[in-house]
Design a protein around this motif. Structure first.
Motif, PDB file in Angstrom:
ATOM      1  N   LYS A   1     -38.976  17.702  34.144  1.00 46.07           N
ATOM      2  CA  LYS A   1     -40.079  17.155  34.509  1.00 46.07           C
ATOM      3  C   LYS A   1     -40.237  15.821  33.986  1.00 46.07           C
ATOM      4  CE  LYS A   1     -41.886  21.604  35.056  1.00 46.07           C
ATOM      5  NZ  LYS A   1     -42.420  21.874  36.186  1.00 46.07           N
ATOM      6  N   ASN A   2     -40.804  14.831  34.582  1.00 43.48           N
ATOM      7  CA  ASN A   2     -41.042  13.475  34.231  1.00 43.48           C
ATOM      8  C   ASN A   2     -42.402  13.549  33.746  1.00 43.48           C
ATOM      9  OD1 ASN A   2     -40.945  10.575  33.916  1.00 43.48           O
ATOM     10  ND2 ASN A   2     -40.500  10.206  35.838  1.00 43.48           N
ATOM     11  N   LEU A   3     -42.508  13.809  32.426  1.00 43.21           N
ATOM     12  CA  LEU A   3     -43.879  13.945  31.339  1.00 43.21           C
ATOM     13  C   LEU A   3     -44.632  12.598  31.750  1.00 43.21           C
ATOM     14  CD1 LEU A   3     -45.554  15.884  29.937  1.00 43.21           C
ATOM     15  CD2 LEU A   3     -44.432  15.095  27.965  1.00 43.21           C
TER      16      LEU A   3
ATOM     17  N   TYR B   1     -36.780  22.414  23.915  1.00 44.47           N
ATOM     18  CA  TYR B   1     -37.070  23.230  25.033  1.00 44.47           C
ATOM     19  C   TYR B   1     -36.329  22.343  26.452  1.00 44.47           C
ATOM     20  CZ  TYR B   1     -40.108  25.601  28.530  1.00 44.47           C
ATOM     21  OH  TYR B   1     -40.386  26.560  29.348  1.00 44.47           O
ATOM     22  N   PRO B   2     -35.198  22.663  26.615  1.00 46.47           N
ATOM     23  CA  PRO B   2     -34.375  22.228  27.707  1.00 46.47           C
ATOM     24  C   PRO B   2     -34.967  21.998  29.229  1.00 46.47           C
ATOM     25  CG  PRO B   2     -32.787  23.369  26.494  1.00 46.47           C
ATOM     26  CD  PRO B   2     -34.139  23.572  26.045  1.00 46.47           C
TER      27      PRO B   2
ATOM     28  N   GLN C   1     -41.346  13.373  24.965  1.00 49.70           N
ATOM     29  CA  GLN C   1     -40.716  14.340  25.926  1.00 49.70           C
ATOM     30  C   GLN C   1     -39.054  14.553  25.496  1.00 49.70           C
ATOM     31  OE1 GLN C   1     -40.112  12.877  30.023  1.00 49.70           O
ATOM     32  NE2 GLN C   1     -39.827  15.080  30.765  1.00 49.70           N
ATOM     33  N   ASN C   2     -38.261  13.241  24.908  1.00 52.35           N
ATOM     34  CA  ASN C   2     -36.935  13.380  24.716  1.00 52.35           C
ATOM     35  C   ASN C   2     -36.784  14.171  23.621  1.00 52.35           C
ATOM     36  OD1 ASN C   2     -35.673  11.983  26.561  1.00 52.35           O
ATOM     37  ND2 ASN C   2     -35.993   9.817  25.386  1.00 52.35           N
ATOM     38  N   GLN C   3     -37.690  14.096  22.476  1.00 49.46           N
ATOM     39  CA  GLN C   3     -37.721  15.083  21.327  1.00 49.46           C
ATOM     40  C   GLN C   3     -37.970  16.467  21.677  1.00 49.46           C
ATOM     41  OE1 GLN C   3     -40.437  12.993  18.858  1.00 49.46           O
ATOM     42  NE2 GLN C   3     -39.080  11.475  18.139  1.00 49.46           N
TER      43      GLN C   3
END
Lengths: 163, 286
Positions: B54-56, B48-49, B41-43
């Motif tokens: 969202k908390n994937l 895609y900000p 998610q960080n990468q």
């Protein structure tokens, strides 16, 4: 009183198989084979029932199997003369066999086999026999030796007829 | 065959031990999956900000947890589906094959419907089909045994967790021709990705490619070439046709079926050629 020995025999012995082995052990082509070896050959056989007048294998068709007569009678005929009429060469009965040359090579049949009465025939397909020879050459060698003896007797008979 | 039985007896307790270990490791694996998802998610957020909001990891873990929680309630259905799958893809092929191998009954039936003058042709077809099926089953069993053994040893050598389970899975997947080898590679590769060991992904890829090359060049050639004597392109075509019409069952059974059709066509063509030769006019003497 319950006979335990007979009871165990009943459970362990396949009576139908035993009867078949008894029968095939007396067929010339299996001379000299142990009952175990005959049993192995029996498992590679197929059976077929024929009605009277049914053609079993026609002349000139590719021969791929050996036929052993379990019951009934079979006529071996051959077309001869200018009219190509069927001439009976021999009449075979239970325990006789025909088509043994098909176990050696897949060539056209030299005669027609027709059922004279209702009966049952056992059939060994050449390729099954070949794979059995590969697995157990002793059985194959003995059967082929028997076929050679039968063919040489037939050849000798033909030579004597010609004299 | 004895080697296979002995190996199964020797390996089964170890597989059960690995399954227990897998069960006790599940919470740890869940944490690893969560951490991996957070990293992903960080990468992805850098490109895609809106994804940042969202908390994937939590979303995915919630889905997994709700699925895990629903398992006990749906257990009868899951067991039912499992047995349906088993009966359709394992029992049906085996019963079909067993019936085919019971050639005496098949012969009796064919003898009853086909004229007696064709007895020898029927007999040759039945016997050849029987031989093809026997060779195929024996060859396939030995091929699967060696592929499973190679995968297990490879995974043990690379010190991958649950090597036995992944090796056995890969072996089962190999029942599916061509595609099976790659399907078997997915679970261990997914696991090492989750564990974050990227160098191991390459090692595993090399291992599975190596096994696939060995399978194509030596193992399959040795065990299956005599029974399924079909060109590689024909095998692929047959697999596609099987999958299109009969799904997974078609994929498993299409290759032996094609091999049987080839044998039958060969016998009929051979007999036809012989008949043509007989019908040709004989040369008249001068």
């Amino acid at each position: 009183m319950l006979n335990i020995k007979e009871y165990i025999k009943d459970i362990l012995i396949d009576r139908e198989m035993k009867q078949k082995i008894d029968f095939f052990s007396k067929v010339n082509i299996f001379n000299g084979l142990s009952r175990f070896a005959v049993g192995k050959l029996v498992t590679a056989m197929y059976s077929r029932k024929y009605e009277a007048a049914e053609i079993i294998c026609p002349e000139q068709e590719l021969g791929k199997a050996l036929f052993i007569i379990m019951s009934g009678e079979v006529a071996i005929t051959r077309q001869s003369g200018t009219r190509r009429e069927d001439k009976i060469i021999s009449r075979l009965k239970s325990g006789d066999f025909f088509g043994e040359m098909a176990l050696l090579e897949e060539k056209p049949r030299s005669a027609t086999a027709t059922a004279l009465t209702d009966g049952e025939l056992y059939i060994i397909y050449k390729a099954n026999f070949d794979s059995m020879i590969e697995k157990d050459p002793k059985i194959g060698l003995m059967v082929i030796k028997n076929i050679a003896v039968i063919l040489s007797a037939r050849l000798r008979g033909m030579i004597n007829e010609g004299k | 065959m004895l080697i296979v039985v002995e190996t199964v007896i020797f390996v089964m307790p170890k597989v059960i031990a690995e399954l227990n270990q897998l069960q006790s490791s599940l919470p740890k694996i869940a944490v690893q999956v969560r951490n991996s998802l957070a990293k992903v998610q960080n990468q992805l957020s850098a490109y895609y900000p809106p994804l940042k909001s969202k908390n994937l990891p939590d979303l995915v873990m919630q889905k997994i947890n709700s699925f895990a929680a629903s398992v006990p309630a749906h257990l009868p259905q899951i067991i039912g589906n499992f047995f349906n799958f088993l009966s359709l893809y394992v029992l049906v092929p085996f019963v079909t094959i067993a019936l085919l191998l019971d050639t005496n009954r098949l012969a009796d039936w064919l003898f009853s419907i086909i004229p007696s003058r064709h007895t020898e042709t029927i007999l040759s077809i039945i016997s050849e089909i029987n031989q093809v099926m026997r060779d195929f089953i024996q060859g396939q069993a030995m091929r699967l045994f060696w592929l499973t053994a190679l995968t297990v040893f490879g995974l043990l050598y690379l010190k991958v967790d649950f090597a036995l389970i992944f090796g056995l899975l890969a072996g089962i997947f190999n029942i599916i021709p061509v595609l099976g080898a790659w399907l078997g590679a997915i679970p261990p590769i997914l696991m090492v990705i989750v564990q974050g060991d990227i160098s191991m992904v390459f090692k595993l890829a090399l291992l599975f490619i190596g096994i696939q090359v060995l399978d194509n060049t030596i193992i399959s050639t040795y065990y299956l070439s005599t029974s399924v004597n079909l060109h590689f392109v024909i095998v692929l075509f047959v697999l596609m046709v099987g999958a299109e019409f009969f799904g997974l069952l078609g994929v498993i059974l299409s290759v032996p079926a094609a091999s049987m059709i080839k044998v039958v066509m060969g016998i009929l063509y051979h007999d036809y050629q012989h008949k043509q030769k007989l019908e040709m006019p004989q040369p008249q003497p001068d």
